[in-house]
Write an enzyme that holds these catalytic residues in place. Structure first.
Site, PDB file in Angstrom:
ATOM      1  N   HIS A 147       0.806  -1.041  -0.103  1.00 45.31           N
ATOM      2  CA  HIS A 147      -0.072  -0.020   0.070  1.00 45.31           C
ATOM      3  C   HIS A 147       0.773   1.346  -0.021  1.00 45.31           C
ATOM      4  CE1 HIS A 147      -0.145   0.198   4.601  1.00 45.31           C
ATOM      5  NE2 HIS A 147       1.187  -0.139   4.099  1.00 45.31           N
ATOM      6  N   HIS A 148       1.897   1.173   0.078  1.00 44.94           N
ATOM      7  CA  HIS A 148       2.969   2.440   0.071  1.00 44.94           C
ATOM      8  C   HIS A 148       3.378   2.909  -1.529  1.00 44.94           C
ATOM      9  CE1 HIS A 148       3.189   2.280   4.357  1.00 44.94           C
ATOM     10  NE2 HIS A 148       3.909   1.233   4.533  1.00 44.94           N
TER      11      HIS A 148
END
Length: 371
Positions: free
Chosen positions: A137-138
């Site tokens: 998710h980064h």
């Protein structure tokens, strides 16, 4: 209830090398643990998926980023590489250590699994699907960071909107770190409700995810950050779910729920400072399942990869899956629970955070207004 698990042994190639916090052995340890503790039978089916193509990745990434990432990490797998141009496309924590795996190819597999999970759930073949190796998710459109190359969370939501024509998707991020990449993708998108429970960004990477980061333009109010104080435990998470997550989800009426996050909110994780026990992970799984069953006919996609205590990781992952599926698994806490957690010392601070979030978002959600 039979559910789908998306997994291929090649995921072990998502390995940044010797000594790096993210090595690929988790993708060998967990499948063995899963089949030992929860035999397949009628419980689940393990389904292989094809890796994402360049066309798939273009849904979430710029072409120059894909080209650089493919070339760099394939070269890194073969030997030492130059850092030239690396900082243009990736942060330093994505730079591989000694003897990395085929990281880029495994990252494509995570996105391919997300695509397959979305298709399986929307076709009705399975109500629930778990992608092992998902939740990166980064990563952003043209920048990779936080051990993430391609954001499969964002891909899942965009694919459901564009390919399957959905109008309301809920992303629930329970990773200990704020999902800064996912937030950036959907900051102005009212069709995606992004709810993120994470450790206070003043105390941990990536330094985003404050309560006043609520979206922009037409997406204002559709980003819900819940920054939990260090050592927040099971009672804090329960309060956040019951005071914010569940009422806002009910008001939004999602057509599917995407949850991402692994074991790093556990009290014994090596890189974080939260306080979940296995019972807390089970609660997250159960509450997410309950919301999915009530609001979107059970449709739920789980993306699981994170965690930095290898002893805890398989226990927490399986407990999440047990809660999500409703299939009971008897697991004992792998580490002794610190006495301080049992006193709930962080609970008072969590109450303040919950109050701040509700105050910040009350103009957008009637369920958060004082009664």
């Amino acid at each position: 209830m039979t559910f789908a698990i998306l997994y291929r042994p090649e995921l072990r190639e998502y390995n940044f090398g010797s000594g790096h916090p993210f090595e690929g052995d988790r993708f060998e340890v967990f499948p063995d643990f899963l089949q030992q503790k929860l035999p397949k039978g009628n419980n689940y089916q393990i389904i292989p998926a094809d890796p994402a193509t360049d066309d798939d990745l273009l849904l979430i990434c710029r072409k120059d980023y894909i080209d650089f990432t493919k070339e760099f990490f394939r070269a890194a797998n073969l030997g030492p590489v130059s850092a030239d141009r690396f900082s243009q496309f990736h942060s330093g924590d994505n730079f591989p250590a000694r003897h990395p795996g085929k990281i880029e190819e495994a990252a494509r597999l995570s996105v391919g699994q997300a695509k397959a999970a979305a298709d399986l759930v929307q076709s009705g073949e399975y109500k629930k699907a778990v992608s092992i190796g998902g939740g990166l998710h980064h990563a952003k459109r043209a920048y990779g960071e936080g051990f993430c190359l391609y954001n499969d969370v964002a891909f899942t939501a965009l694919y459901l909107l564009q390919k399957h024509g959905l109008e309301r998707v809920l992303i629930l991020d329970t990773d200990a770190h704020a999902g800064n990449g996912t937030m950036e993708y959907f900051y102005e998108e009212p069709r995606v409700l992004f709810i993120d429970l994470h450790q206070d960004p003043r105390t941990i990477y990536p330094g985003t995810g404050f309560a006043d980061q609520t979206g922009a333009g037409p997406g204002k109010g559709f980003t819900v950050n819940i920054p939990l104080p260090p050592y927040a435990g099971d009672d804090s998470y329960r309060l956040a779910f019951e005071s914010i997550v569940e009422p806002v989800a009910l008001e939004f009426q999602p057509q599917v729920i995407i949850r991402n996050g692994g074991s790093d909110p556990h009290f014994a994780d090596g890189l974080t400072n939260l306080g979940l026990t296995l019972e807390g992970f089970r609660m997250i799984g159960e509450k997410t399942r309950s919301m999915a069953d009530e609001l979107c006919d059970g449709r739920q996609i789980d993306l699981i990869a994170s965690g930095y205590n290898k002893k805890v990781l398989p226990y927490a992952w399986l407990t999440l899956i047990s809660g999500m599926s409703g299939i009971p698994v008897d697991l004992k806490e792998p580490e002794p629970i610190p006495a301080g957690l049992q006193t709930g010392a962080a609970f008072k601070d969590t109450k303040k955070v919950v109050g701040e979030v509700k105050q910040t978002l009350k103009d957008y959600w009637t369920s958060l207004r004082p009664r």
